[in-house]
Design a protein around this motif. Structure first.
Motif, PDB file in Angstrom:
ATOM      1  N   ILE A   1      18.061 115.842  83.527  1.00  0.00           N
ATOM      2  CA  ILE A   1      19.005 116.487  82.612  1.00  0.00           C
ATOM      3  C   ILE A   1      20.443 116.187  83.027  1.00  0.00           C
ATOM      4  O   ILE A   1      21.359 116.193  82.213  1.00  0.00           O
ATOM      5  N   TYR A   2      20.640 115.851  84.301  1.00  0.00           N
ATOM      6  CA  TYR A   2      21.987 115.557  84.781  1.00  0.00           C
ATOM      7  C   TYR A   2      22.472 114.190  84.322  1.00  0.00           C
ATOM      8  O   TYR A   2      23.647 113.869  84.431  1.00  0.00           O
TER       9      TYR A   2
ATOM     10  N   LEU B   1      26.876 115.612  77.767  1.00  0.00           N
ATOM     11  CA  LEU B   1      26.970 116.953  77.192  1.00  0.00           C
ATOM     12  C   LEU B   1      27.521 116.921  75.775  1.00  0.00           C
ATOM     13  O   LEU B   1      27.368 117.860  75.021  1.00  0.00           O
TER      14      LEU B   1
ATOM     15  N   ILE C   1      33.076 123.531  77.321  1.00  0.00           N
ATOM     16  CA  ILE C   1      33.258 122.228  77.971  1.00  0.00           C
ATOM     17  C   ILE C   1      33.455 121.146  76.923  1.00  0.00           C
ATOM     18  O   ILE C   1      34.026 120.103  77.183  1.00  0.00           O
TER      19      ILE C   1
ATOM     20  N   LYS D   1      24.247 130.583  77.221  1.00  0.00           N
ATOM     21  CA  LYS D   1      24.397 129.161  77.521  1.00  0.00           C
ATOM     22  C   LYS D   1      25.405 128.490  76.596  1.00  0.00           C
ATOM     23  O   LYS D   1      26.118 127.578  77.019  1.00  0.00           O
TER      24      LYS D   1
ATOM     25  N   GLU E   1      30.879 120.215  84.958  1.00  0.00           N
ATOM     26  CA  GLU E   1      30.080 119.456  83.997  1.00  0.00           C
ATOM     27  C   GLU E   1      28.605 119.465  84.406  1.00  0.00           C
ATOM     28  O   GLU E   1      27.722 119.697  83.583  1.00  0.00           O
ATOM     29  N   ASN E   2      28.373 119.245  85.698  1.00  0.00           N
ATOM     30  CA  ASN E   2      26.985 119.226  86.161  1.00  0.00           C
ATOM     31  C   ASN E   2      26.356 120.616  86.149  1.00  0.00           C
ATOM     32  O   ASN E   2      25.164 120.758  85.910  1.00  0.00           O
ATOM     33  N   TYR E   3      27.196 121.622  86.379  1.00  0.00           N
ATOM     34  CA  TYR E   3      26.682 122.990  86.323  1.00  0.00           C
ATOM     35  C   TYR E   3      26.229 123.323  84.904  1.00  0.00           C
ATOM     36  O   TYR E   3      25.166 123.915  84.711  1.00  0.00           O
ATOM     37  N   VAL E   4      27.038 122.931  83.925  1.00  0.00           N
ATOM     38  CA  VAL E   4      26.658 123.201  82.538  1.00  0.00           C
ATOM     39  C   VAL E   4      25.351 122.484  82.204  1.00  0.00           C
ATOM     40  O   VAL E   4      24.477 123.033  81.533  1.00  0.00           O
ATOM     41  N   LYS E   5      25.203 121.282  82.721  1.00  0.00           N
ATOM     42  CA  LYS E   5      23.950 120.558  82.492  1.00  0.00           C
ATOM     43  C   LYS E   5      22.778 121.322  83.099  1.00  0.00           C
ATOM     44  O   LYS E   5      21.698 121.396  82.506  1.00  0.00           O
ATOM     45  N   ALA E   6      22.999 121.880  84.290  1.00  0.00           N
ATOM     46  CA  ALA E   6      21.935 122.661  84.929  1.00  0.00           C
ATOM     47  C   ALA E   6      21.598 123.876  84.087  1.00  0.00           C
ATOM     48  O   ALA E   6      20.431 124.234  83.908  1.00  0.00           O
ATOM     49  N   VAL E   7      22.644 124.498  83.545  1.00  0.00           N
ATOM     50  CA  VAL E   7      22.439 125.699  82.734  1.00  0.00           C
ATOM     51  C   VAL E   7      21.695 125.360  81.447  1.00  0.00           C
ATOM     52  O   VAL E   7      20.919 126.162  80.931  1.00  0.00           O
TER      53      VAL E   7
ATOM     54  N   ASP F   1      29.141 128.409  77.799  1.00  0.00           N
ATOM     55  CA  ASP F   1      29.531 127.349  78.717  1.00  0.00           C
ATOM     56  C   ASP F   1      29.599 126.011  78.002  1.00  0.00           C
ATOM     57  O   ASP F   1      30.530 125.236  78.189  1.00  0.00           O
TER      58      ASP F   1
END
Lengths: 239, 195
Positions: A47-48, A52, A107, A100, B161-167, A103
């Motif tokens: 997922i990383y 986004l 971004i 969710k 950015e990576n935190y949002v992806k984790a979320v 956030d």
């Protein structure tokens, strides 16, 4: 099949085959060196690795959403006895989505306007504009503050035609039910996440008489906890 | 410079922590905390949460810069809209270790002055001095300089950015610990890149 394989010509074809084999071998060794217990997708992308930002065309089909949503409603309905409980279940299903979304949507904002909502109005504007735009492709139809002096903690977000209710017909004996409780749950999630704890409920207000412009008009009643108003007053005095 | 980075959830619960050192100016990326201060770091970060809660309602920005200081430890904060806190404790090298480096600067500058009469090689020497001079305003020496703020901002941005992806993972719920090694690698990479 054999014809297709033969087509690229002898040498080239063999080369490609060799390359393929190589990549398979190297792929195997790298996955073996990874930690045991954690499984990666076959293409190695977690997922990383995914962006986004959403491209303009990446919208979901309304039909598949309606199908899924009808399943969610009937799933919830099987496990409850009353309408209140059913709305609560739907609310709970929406809540994590709101947390969710908060956030994610911030971004996606351009860096200049990336600010946390600090007061009730900016939070509700964020919901009316950004959240609605993301979920339904348009803004909510209205935003109102309760005119009654006894309930200064109540705000209303108005949607003339909630998308989630498009294919839902509520039987007469359950006329209290509004399945937009799911959306109310999302709003509640956004409010809770932004440290504005609130209770959000969905109410049908469309009139029953003939010729009504918006028979499915829904009001999302946002009732903030007392501490939110207390803080709001403190910040207002400072500013 | 040594760094201690932690993500704190909405209930003041730690979600993630990572310790690293600078990779700029020939740093090896290892932190130089003493065994005792390792334990202390957690307390320092935790105590600064009170100040975060004061500052967060007066400033709507995500990045709140340096908000707290405990002796030689500086604490920078980044707040996500969902009220998760990213705290970075940065500790510039103590004055004892700065002193020898400043003495080398003076010695090299005097050397370049003496040799500047000659020719082209001295230009290289002057350039070298310029480099060390700019490094004195850079991240390691001055924890509140604009350069440092910018570097930390970039670091937080990448972590965010990576935190949002984790979320975004459907299996993640709010205030769950982040255990993914991929996430950890990403944070480490961001640390190497900017700090």
């Amino acid at each position: 099949m054999s014809h297709l394989l033969a087509k690229p010509g002898g040498g080239g074809g063999q080369n490609a085959g060799a390359k393929d084999q190589q990549s398979i071998v190297s792929g195997g060794s790298s996955s073996a060196s990874r930690e045991a217990g954690l499984r990666y997708p076959t293409n190695g992308k977690t997922i990383y690795h995914r962006p986004l930002n959403r491209s303009k065309t990446a919208e979901l089909s309304q039909a598949s959403f309606a199908y899924l949503f009808s399943e969610m409603v009937s799933y919830a309905q099987k496990r409850v006895t009353g309408i209140q409980d059913l709305e609560k279940k739907l609310n709970l299903q929406g809540h994590p989505i709101g947390l969710k979304l908060l956030d994610l949507l911030l971004i996606r904002e351009p860096p200049r306007s990336q600010t946390r909502p600090l007061n009730i109005i900016s939070l509700l504007h964020f919901i009316k504009i950004n959240v609605w735009q993301h979920l339904f492709g348009r803004q909510a139809n209205g935003l109102e503050k309760s005119s009654s002096a006894e309930t200064p903690d109540e705000y209303m977000i108005i949607d003339n035609e909630p998308l989630v209710n498009a294919y839902i017909s509520v039987p007469r004996e359950m006329s209290q039910l509004n399945c937009a409780a799911y959306v109310a749950g999302i709003i509640e999630g956004v409010c809770d996440g932004a440290a504005f704890p609130a209770r959000v409920t969905a109410h049908t207000v469309g009139g029953k008489e003939e010729g009504e412009m918006w028979p499915g008009k829904t009001v999302f009643l946002v009732k903030f906890q007392p501490e939110v108003l207390e803080r709001e007053a403190l910040i207002g005095n400072k500013g | 410079m040594s760094y201690y980075f932690a993500i704190i959830g909405t209930q003041d619960n730690p979600l993630f922590e990572y310790e690293f050192g600078t990779s700029k100016q020939g740093g090896d990326g290892q932190s130089r905390f003493s065994e005792q201060s390792r334990h202390l770091n957690q307390f320092i970060l935790h105590s600064s949460l009170d100040i975060v809660e004061e500052v967060q309602w007066t400033n709507g920005a995500l990045y709140l810069k340096v908000i707290d200081r405990f002796f030689n430890n500086y604490i920078s904060v980044f707040l996500t809209p969902s009220n998760t806190k990213f705290l970075l404790l940065h500790q510039p090298p103590s004055s004892a270790s700065i002193a020898p480096s400043s003495s080398t600067v003076t010695s090299s500058s005097s050397a370049s002055v003496s040799s500047s009469v000659t020719a082209i090689p001295s230009l290289g020497g002057v350039g070298g001095v310029g480099g060390t001079r700019s490094s004195s305003t850079s991240i390691a020496a001055n924890p509140t300089s604009p350069q440092t703020e910018e570097a930390i901002k970039n670091f937080f941005g990448e972590v965010y950015e990576n935190y949002v992806k984790a979320v975004m993972s459907p299996f993640y719920r709010v205030n769950m610990e982040i255990k993914s090694p991929v996430f950890k690698n990403r944070v480490a990479a961001a640390g190497r890149k900017y700090l």
